[in-house]
Design an enzyme around this catalytic site. Structure first.
Site, PDB file in Angstrom:
ATOM      1  N   GLU A 288       0.745  -1.176   0.037  1.00 20.23           N
ATOM      2  CA  GLU A 288       0.130  -0.129   0.547  1.00 20.23           C
ATOM      3  C   GLU A 288       1.012   1.505  -0.097  1.00 20.23           C
ATOM      4  O   GLU A 288       0.635   2.038  -0.844  1.00 20.23           O
ATOM      5  CB  GLU A 288      -0.982  -0.310   1.211  1.00 20.23           C
ATOM      6  CG  GLU A 288      -1.952  -0.931   1.743  1.00 20.23           C
ATOM      7  CD  GLU A 288      -3.040  -1.159   2.390  1.00 20.23           C
ATOM      8  OE1 GLU A 288      -3.636  -0.563   2.465  1.00 20.23           O
ATOM      9  OE2 GLU A 288      -2.021  -1.325   3.724  1.00 20.23           O
TER      10      GLU A 288
ATOM     11  N   GLU B 166       8.672 -31.383  -1.928  1.00 23.01           N
ATOM     12  CA  GLU B 166       9.393 -30.097  -2.245  1.00 23.01           C
ATOM     13  C   GLU B 166       9.146 -29.342  -0.928  1.00 23.01           C
ATOM     14  O   GLU B 166       7.674 -29.421  -0.945  1.00 23.01           O
ATOM     15  CB  GLU B 166       9.992 -29.705  -3.781  1.00 23.01           C
ATOM     16  CG  GLU B 166      10.666 -29.899  -4.758  1.00 23.01           C
ATOM     17  CD  GLU B 166      10.773 -29.758  -6.197  1.00 23.01           C
ATOM     18  OE1 GLU B 166       9.767 -30.659  -7.297  1.00 23.01           O
ATOM     19  OE2 GLU B 166      10.554 -28.568  -5.910  1.00 23.01           O
TER      20      GLU B 166
ATOM     21  N   LYS C  72       7.721 -25.518  -0.217  1.00 21.40           N
ATOM     22  CA  LYS C  72       7.208 -24.614  -0.718  1.00 21.40           C
ATOM     23  C   LYS C  72       7.795 -23.209  -0.542  1.00 21.40           C
ATOM     24  O   LYS C  72       7.904 -22.516   0.397  1.00 21.40           O
ATOM     25  CB  LYS C  72       6.143 -24.223  -0.739  1.00 21.40           C
ATOM     26  CG  LYS C  72       5.550 -23.134  -1.643  1.00 21.40           C
ATOM     27  CD  LYS C  72       4.173 -23.189  -1.900  1.00 21.40           C
ATOM     28  CE  LYS C  72       3.047 -22.268  -2.726  1.00 21.40           C
ATOM     29  NZ  LYS C  72       3.654 -20.891  -2.655  1.00 21.40           N
TER      30      LYS C  72
ATOM     31  N   ASP D 162       9.170 -19.250   0.425  1.00 19.18           N
ATOM     32  CA  ASP D 162       8.672 -17.969   0.591  1.00 19.18           C
ATOM     33  C   ASP D 162       9.502 -17.418  -0.012  1.00 19.18           C
ATOM     34  O   ASP D 162       9.509 -16.395   0.148  1.00 19.18           O
ATOM     35  CB  ASP D 162       7.837 -17.876   1.479  1.00 19.18           C
ATOM     36  CG  ASP D 162       6.576 -16.693   1.876  1.00 19.18           C
ATOM     37  OD1 ASP D 162       6.808 -16.187   2.883  1.00 19.18           O
ATOM     38  OD2 ASP D 162       6.468 -16.652   0.858  1.00 19.18           O
TER      39      ASP D 162
ATOM     40  N   TYR E 250      14.300 -25.164  -8.830  1.00 23.42           N
ATOM     41  CA  TYR E 250      12.687 -25.911  -8.822  1.00 23.42           C
ATOM     42  C   TYR E 250      12.055 -26.911 -10.229  1.00 23.42           C
ATOM     43  O   TYR E 250      11.138 -28.050  -9.908  1.00 23.42           O
ATOM     44  CB  TYR E 250      10.993 -25.217  -8.105  1.00 23.42           C
ATOM     45  CG  TYR E 250      10.509 -24.772  -8.615  1.00 23.42           C
ATOM     46  CD1 TYR E 250      10.837 -23.108  -7.873  1.00 23.42           C
ATOM     47  CD2 TYR E 250       9.949 -24.689  -9.773  1.00 23.42           C
ATOM     48  CE1 TYR E 250       9.653 -22.635  -8.846  1.00 23.42           C
ATOM     49  CE2 TYR E 250       9.550 -23.297 -10.018  1.00 23.42           C
ATOM     50  CZ  TYR E 250       9.229 -21.995  -9.538  1.00 23.42           C
ATOM     51  OH  TYR E 250       8.544 -20.953  -9.887  1.00 23.42           O
TER      52      TYR E 250
ATOM     53  N   LYS F 298      -0.339 -26.270   1.597  1.00 26.19           N
ATOM     54  CA  LYS F 298      -0.340 -25.336   2.307  1.00 26.19           C
ATOM     55  C   LYS F 298      -0.323 -25.420   3.923  1.00 26.19           C
ATOM     56  O   LYS F 298      -1.537 -25.671   4.097  1.00 26.19           O
ATOM     57  CB  LYS F 298      -0.871 -24.234   1.579  1.00 26.19           C
ATOM     58  CG  LYS F 298      -0.692 -23.810   0.354  1.00 26.19           C
ATOM     59  CD  LYS F 298      -0.847 -22.030  -0.384  1.00 26.19           C
ATOM     60  CE  LYS F 298       0.132 -20.982   0.156  1.00 26.19           C
ATOM     61  NZ  LYS F 298      -0.064 -19.765  -0.593  1.00 26.19           N
TER      62      LYS F 298
ATOM     63  N   CYS G 196     -33.914  -8.136   5.100  1.00 22.96           N
ATOM     64  CA  CYS G 196     -32.692  -7.322   4.575  1.00 22.96           C
ATOM     65  C   CYS G 196     -32.282  -6.344   5.598  1.00 22.96           C
ATOM     66  O   CYS G 196     -33.498  -5.042   5.606  1.00 22.96           O
ATOM     67  CB  CYS G 196     -33.175  -7.222   2.992  1.00 22.96           C
ATOM     68  SG  CYS G 196     -31.707  -6.112   1.974  1.00 22.96           S
TER      69      CYS G 196
ATOM     70  N   CYS H 286     -33.475  -3.232   2.768  1.00 20.86           N
ATOM     71  CA  CYS H 286     -35.048  -2.728   2.086  1.00 20.86           C
ATOM     72  C   CYS H 286     -36.379  -3.551   3.237  1.00 20.86           C
ATOM     73  O   CYS H 286     -37.458  -3.046   2.696  1.00 20.86           O
ATOM     74  CB  CYS H 286     -34.737  -3.589   0.315  1.00 20.86           C
ATOM     75  SG  CYS H 286     -35.005  -5.075   0.646  1.00 20.86           S
TER      76      CYS H 286
ATOM     77  N   CYS I 205     -31.938 -11.572  -0.361  1.00 16.10           N
ATOM     78  CA  CYS I 205     -33.018 -10.893  -0.293  1.00 16.10           C
ATOM     79  C   CYS I 205     -33.141 -10.846  -1.788  1.00 16.10           C
ATOM     80  O   CYS I 205     -32.533 -10.739  -3.264  1.00 16.10           O
ATOM     81  CB  CYS I 205     -32.485  -9.582   0.485  1.00 16.10           C
ATOM     82  SG  CYS I 205     -33.363  -8.115  -0.406  1.00 16.10           S
TER      83      CYS I 205
ATOM     84  N   CYS J 218     -34.462  -3.470  -4.045  1.00 10.93           N
ATOM     85  CA  CYS J 218     -33.502  -3.178  -3.423  1.00 10.93           C
ATOM     86  C   CYS J 218     -32.065  -2.185  -3.472  1.00 10.93           C
ATOM     87  O   CYS J 218     -31.683  -2.239  -4.158  1.00 10.93           O
ATOM     88  CB  CYS J 218     -32.900  -4.316  -2.345  1.00 10.93           C
ATOM     89  SG  CYS J 218     -31.746  -3.880  -1.334  1.00 10.93           S
TER      90      CYS J 218
END
Length: 674
Positions: free
Chosen positions: A34, A113, A115, A117, A225, A315, A409, A412, A427, A433
């Site tokens: 971010e 194998e 994995k 990261d 790999y 995983k 809902c 609505c 709904c 709605c």
């Protein structure tokens, strides 16, 4: 200019705040991704408005970490992602699918194998010499990181040994040792610089650094790999394991933690072993990878559009954190599906700040026995998706309030109904709605539906607020003066939208069906039912049995289609869209195309190369209209490969698999395009 200046000021203010929290208070309130995204936005805005650049801007700081765009490289073979599972049942289903493709007496073995990261990269060797390297990118093209990859000591610039192929593609993971990551961050902290949140982020930033010398300093490691031969010369290298061992003999680094398994028990033991050891290793792993060992069987199984069918990632669950549940809100989707979302005190997991997680349906709330103010355990499933794992019931407070799924809902106030087949609560008030109305109207005029250029969510929301529209029909009665009354819409833009609304009236049956937004009816299902019925009235009067008989349409979707057209208000709206709004399509053209479907109907087709007579998008649309399934990748199940000039590796793969190959001229003759 004023709005741009305000945007730049706001970005600077936010970035400086994040930097203060990060460097001064040692708190990361946003993820690295971010932060980089916001910084890049600011950089681009300042680049276009140089007069607004000031000396105190975060972009003007030394070592601000701005990256220039790398050139793109097209992969010779697609770098697909792996299918994931998080339990033994997922692996057993994978093994079951594999065994269906082989003879009963044939033995099957798997290569297991770790994995790693890290960051997947592709390296090309010509005559044993390193010539280029690229990141995975979107799977079909990646970033050219050749200069940086040369700086990684564990990547040999010249292969050694014998039997080195003329051209070889090596794939592997670039990562950073935990010990080196700690040293790097200590150095950054001492110099009061921005440090990395985890080894993977550090490796990614180092690999893509603008200065290759920095990459060299960061002590990155490469582990191979897999490899691809451009010409199959050595028949002895007929298993994945043998190929990895051959890579070792050529001087390529391969992790020693590899075993050959012939039963799920062995696979499970390997998984459990490293699940326990993962925190004691000097490098991060997030699971194990299980691959069919036989290269011949790998080729037979092929790939789908996203992943190879011969491999799966089993995983681990990521690290978990305890936090306080503040609330559960119920969101209304475009088709009326009610989705509960948990909101909790922010927790930092695997380098990302998490504030909410989907609870999917009422059964998940019941399973967890969830209360507001509960202490809950949060993880990132597969180190990606936020997940609420469980409740710490022994520390439940007295003022905890039980979460119950609403009967009406939340938008609505319509009575909610449950579909037991889909395990969903909806709904059914549709366009009455407001939550569904906004999303449904945007969907109706989106690109794959009746596309109206310039008619985005903001304009649609404002039109609804001003009560100019309440259903799709109302849009066809709008005037340019109506749009001028909206924010940031002038006369020129309003006229463009009006003209686009007029043009969208001419459409296709497929696009019209898709625009209706029937639950479960996407682009492919829309095409299937338009090809089958040809005329809208036949579709509207079809029963569930007939709908269910169409290839690829199951009981749930058949019921959804039937219920939609059975509803009086929907039939009335469709009638008005055609008779009053003037939406139309060419029935005759659809019937003509249906006659020509004999060769392409239900065929799996792959395209490669550049075509003279039409764009790739146009050709794909023509083939879909003729009943074909257009896929990205070649596999044993592909029926036809259509090629143009400058074709790629798909052509040679199709030849090896003895798939029918068709050139552009032959295709034009068959579909009668001159």
């Amino acid at each position: 200019m004023t709005s741009t200046k305000n945007k730049i000021t706001k970005l600077r203010k936010n970035i400086l705040k994040y930097e203060y929290f990060y460097h001064t208070l040692n708190q990361s309130i946003i993820s690295d991704a971010e932060y980089d995204y916001l910084l890049n936005q600011l950089y681009n805005l300042e680049l276009k408005n140089k007069k607004l650049i000031t000396s105190d801007s975060p972009t003007q700081k030394v070592g601000s970490g701005l990256l220039k765009n790398f050139k793109k490289i097209k992969h010779f073979f697609p770098m697909l992602s792996l299918e994931n599972t998080f339990d033994i049942n997922g692996y057993l289903n994978f093994e079951k699918r594999i065994k269906k493709s082989i003879s009963i007496n044939e033995l099957i073995s798997f290569c297991c194998e770790l994995k790693l990261d890290g960051i997947a990269i592709s390296i090309i060797y010509e005559e044993g010499v390193f010539v280029r390297a690229a990141t995975r990118g979107d799977g079909f093209q990646g970033e050219n990181i050749t200069a940086n990859a040369r700086m990684i000591e564990s990547i040999p610039l010249q292969l050694k040994g014998i039997d080195i192929p003329k051209r070889l593609e090596v794939r592997g993971e670039v990562f950073m040792l935990k010990s080196n990551f700690i040293k790097l961050n200590e150095k950054y902290k001492n110099n009061k610089q921005k440090y990395f949140s985890n080894p993977r982020n550090a490796a990614a930033g180092s690999l893509r650094h603008i200065d290759p010398k920095i990459t060299a300093e960061r002590k990155l490691i490469f582990s191979c790999y897999g490899c691809y031969f451009f010409t199959e010369t050595n028949e002895e290298l007929n298993t994945h394991y043998k190929r990895l061992m051959k890579c070792v003999s050529w001087g390529l680094p391969v992790k020693k933690e590899i075993i050959i398994c012939s039963s799920y028990v062995e696979v499970k033991e390997f998984y459990k072993k490293f699940e326990k050891k993962r925190n004691f290793l000097d490098f991060d792993i997030d699971g194990i990878v299980i691959k069919v060992n036989s290269i011949e069987l790998q080729k037979k199984l092929g790939c789908n559009t996203k992943s190879p069918r011969w491999a799966i990632a089993f995983k681990f669950f990521s690290s978990e954190k305890i936090t306080l549940l503040n609330d559960v809100k119920f969101q209304v989707g475009r088709t009326g599906v009610i989705t509960p979302v948990a909101y909790f005190n922010p927790v930092y997991i695997s380098g990302v700040m998490i504030r909410k997680a989907s609870l999917h349906n009422k059964y998940e709330i019941e399973r967890l026995n969830l209360h507001v103010n509960d202490s809950v355990i949060i993880c990132r499933s597969g180190d990606v998706i936020p997940k609420l794992l469980s409740v710490v019931k022994n520390i439940r407070c007295k003022n905890a309030k039980k979460i119950t799924f609403p009967e009406f809902c939340p938008v609505c106030n319509t009575k909610l109904l449950e579909n037991t087949d889909e395990k969903l609560i909806r709904c059914h008030s549709g366009l009455t709605c407001d939550a569904q109305k906004k999303k449904a109207l945007y969907h109706f005029f989106s690109k794959k539906s009746l596309y109206v250029k310039g008619l985005g969510p903001k304009i649609i929301n404002e039109l609804i607020k001003k009560r100019f529209v309440k259903n799709p029909i109302d849009f066809f009665y709008l005037k340019d003066l109506d749009f001028i009354k909206l924010k940031n819409v002038g006369k020129k833009k309003s006229l463009k939208i009006i003209n686009s609304i007029i043009q969208c009236k001419k459409t296709t049956l497929k696009c019209f069906i898709y625009a209706l937004g029937i639950p479960g009816v996407g682009e492919i299902v829309s095409q299937k039912i338009s090809n089958y019925f040809l005329k809208l009235d036949k579709l509207m009067n079809a029963d569930v049995l007939e709908l269910n008989s169409i290839d690829g349409i199951g009981k749930v979707i058949a019921n959804n289609i039937f219920n939609y057209f059975y509803t009086v208000s929907n039939r009335k709206m469709i009638n008005e869209l055609i008779t009053k709004a003037g939406i139309y399509w060419d029935d005759q053209e659809l019937q003509k195309s249906n006659i020509k479907k004999t060769l392409f109907l239900n065929k799996k087709i792959v395209l490669t190369g550049v075509f003279n007579s039409f764009s790739r998008t146009k050709l794909k649309r023509i083939l879909i209209n003729l009943g074909a399934n257009v896929l990205h990748n070649i596999s044993q199940k592909t029926d036809i490969l259509i090629y143009g000039k400058n074709f790629g590796s798909k052509f040679f793969r199709a030849k090896n698999l003895k798939i029918r190959i068709m050139n552009e001229e032959e295709l034009k003759h068959l579909i009668q395009i001159k």
